[in-house]
Motif scaffolding. Structure first.
Motif, PDB file in Angstrom:
ATOM      1  N   ASP A  19      64.772  10.875  98.705  1.00  0.00           N
ATOM      2  CA  ASP A  19      64.464  12.294  98.535  1.00  0.00           C
ATOM      3  C   ASP A  19      64.004  12.603  97.110  1.00  0.00           C
ATOM      4  O   ASP A  19      63.051  13.358  96.909  1.00  0.00           O
ATOM      5  CB  ASP A  19      65.681  13.145  98.898  1.00  0.00           C
ATOM      6  N   ARG A  20      64.660  12.001  96.119  1.00  0.00           N
ATOM      7  CA  ARG A  20      64.248  12.239  94.721  1.00  0.00           C
ATOM      8  C   ARG A  20      62.804  11.796  94.493  1.00  0.00           C
ATOM      9  O   ARG A  20      62.029  12.486  93.845  1.00  0.00           O
ATOM     10  CB  ARG A  20      65.206  11.544  93.756  1.00  0.00           C
ATOM     11  N   ILE A  21      62.456  10.642  95.038  1.00  0.00           N
ATOM     12  CA  ILE A  21      61.077  10.157  94.885  1.00  0.00           C
ATOM     13  C   ILE A  21      60.111  11.082  95.615  1.00  0.00           C
ATOM     14  O   ILE A  21      59.084  11.485  95.059  1.00  0.00           O
ATOM     15  CB  ILE A  21      60.945   8.710  95.390  1.00  0.00           C
ATOM     16  N   ASN A  22      60.433  11.448  96.840  1.00  0.00           N
ATOM     17  CA  ASN A  22      59.536  12.310  97.609  1.00  0.00           C
ATOM     18  C   ASN A  22      59.353  13.657  96.932  1.00  0.00           C
ATOM     19  O   ASN A  22      58.240  14.196  96.896  1.00  0.00           O
ATOM     20  CB  ASN A  22      60.056  12.475  99.038  1.00  0.00           C
ATOM     21  N   ARG A  23      60.425  14.229  96.401  1.00  0.00           N
ATOM     22  CA  ARG A  23      60.316  15.523  95.711  1.00  0.00           C
ATOM     23  C   ARG A  23      59.549  15.430  94.394  1.00  0.00           C
ATOM     24  O   ARG A  23      58.992  16.421  93.938  1.00  0.00           O
ATOM     25  CB  ARG A  23      61.701  16.106  95.454  1.00  0.00           C
ATOM     26  N   SER A  24      59.535  14.245  93.798  1.00  0.00           N
ATOM     27  CA  SER A  24      58.845  14.080  92.520  1.00  0.00           C
ATOM     28  C   SER A  24      57.334  14.211  92.670  1.00  0.00           C
ATOM     29  O   SER A  24      56.646  14.561  91.721  1.00  0.00           O
ATOM     30  CB  SER A  24      59.167  12.709  91.906  1.00  0.00           C
ATOM     31  N   GLY A  25      56.822  13.884  93.849  1.00  0.00           N
ATOM     32  CA  GLY A  25      55.386  13.912  94.062  1.00  0.00           C
ATOM     33  C   GLY A  25      54.702  12.617  93.658  1.00  0.00           C
ATOM     34  O   GLY A  25      53.500  12.472  93.817  1.00  0.00           O
ATOM     35  N   ASP A  26      55.466  11.659  93.115  1.00  0.00           N
ATOM     36  CA  ASP A  26      54.864  10.385  92.702  1.00  0.00           C
ATOM     37  C   ASP A  26      54.494   9.508  93.887  1.00  0.00           C
ATOM     38  O   ASP A  26      53.579   8.699  93.806  1.00  0.00           O
ATOM     39  CB  ASP A  26      55.828   9.610  91.798  1.00  0.00           C
ATOM     40  N   ALA A  27      55.226   9.643  94.966  1.00  0.00           N
ATOM     41  CA  ALA A  27      54.981   8.832  96.160  1.00  0.00           C
ATOM     42  C   ALA A  27      55.683   9.512  97.328  1.00  0.00           C
ATOM     43  O   ALA A  27      56.479  10.438  97.124  1.00  0.00           O
ATOM     44  CB  ALA A  27      55.530   7.417  95.969  1.00  0.00           C
ATOM     45  N   TYR A  28      55.388   9.031  98.516  1.00  0.00           N
ATOM     46  CA  TYR A  28      56.114   9.507  99.681  1.00  0.00           C
ATOM     47  C   TYR A  28      56.606   8.293 100.446  1.00  0.00           C
ATOM     48  O   TYR A  28      55.816   7.468 100.907  1.00  0.00           O
ATOM     49  CB  TYR A  28      55.252  10.388 100.594  1.00  0.00           C
ATOM     50  N   LEU A  29      57.935   8.175 100.555  1.00  0.00           N
ATOM     51  CA  LEU A  29      58.570   7.119 101.317  1.00  0.00           C
ATOM     52  C   LEU A  29      59.149   7.745 102.577  1.00  0.00           C
ATOM     53  O   LEU A  29      59.597   8.887 102.555  1.00  0.00           O
ATOM     54  CB  LEU A  29      59.701   6.474 100.507  1.00  0.00           C
ATOM     55  N   THR A  30      59.172   6.986 103.644  1.00  0.00           N
ATOM     56  CA  THR A  30      59.699   7.507 104.899  1.00  0.00           C
ATOM     57  C   THR A  30      61.111   6.990 105.114  1.00  0.00           C
ATOM     58  O   THR A  30      61.300   5.778 105.271  1.00  0.00           O
ATOM     59  CB  THR A  30      58.812   7.067 106.076  1.00  0.00           C
ATOM     60  N   PRO A  31      62.107   7.883 105.103  1.00  0.00           N
ATOM     61  CA  PRO A  31      63.448   7.414 105.451  1.00  0.00           C
ATOM     62  C   PRO A  31      63.496   7.118 106.950  1.00  0.00           C
ATOM     63  O   PRO A  31      63.019   7.903 107.758  1.00  0.00           O
ATOM     64  CB  PRO A  31      64.356   8.590 105.072  1.00  0.00           C
TER      65      PRO A  31
END
Length: 161
Positions: free
Chosen positions: A101-113
């Motif tokens: 979630d931290r990465i996804n919210r950062s906008g740097d990347a999108y990972l799928t949980p």
């Protein structure tokens, strides 16, 4: 809105066959969009690049303590989990969902949980047209920073509620 407004979408109501044909049409449309303007050699080069970047990321993950590749790397998809010592079950799931979630919210990347064998993990698909090795290397840095919790960047301060 009619089905002709979005011909790549399966019908809202229809038979199983109509849904299947609609889903296949969507896949064909997506493929044409991703491969637009590429000849056979260009498409092969792009696929090879993405697969090599996925293999590179998987090797980096395997070489780092407490990180694990949790599924075979097929094409350009890498499934990973950070497993700190002493963390298991629901606590491990919360940890995984938190750093993803931290990465996804950062906008740097999108990972799928995603769930695998009942536990959460991060699914990383490397396949966007402009993605190069430097982008994948940056993602790997961001992933390690996300689990350490030591962020100078305030975008990472958000925690899962």
């Amino acid at each position: 809105m009619t089905t002709t407004d979005f011909p790549w979408e399966p019908p809202v109501a229809g038979t199983e066959t109509e849904h299947l044909v609609g889903a296949l049409d969507r896949q064909r449309t997506t493929f044409r969009w991703k491969a637009d303007g590429l000849d056979s050699a260009g498409l092969q080069a792009r696929i090879r690049r993405d697969m090599e970047n996925a293999r590179w990321l998987a090797a980096a993950v395997r070489g780092e303590p407490n990180w694990r590749v949790v599924a075979p790397v097929v094409l350009q998809t890498v499934c990973v989990r950070h497993e700190p010592p002493g963390l298991a079950g629901e606590a491990l799931d919360a940890h995984t969902l938190g750093w993803v979630d931290r990465i996804n919210r950062s906008g740097d990347a999108y990972l799928t949980p995603s769930r695998l064998d009942g536990r959460w993990m991060a699914r990383i698909s490397i396949g966007a047209e402009p993605t190069e090795r430097e982008h994948v290397a940056r993602l790997w840095t961001v992933m390690r920073e996300a689990v350490q919790g030591a962020f100078a960047d305030p975008r990472f301060a958000t925690a899962v509620e």
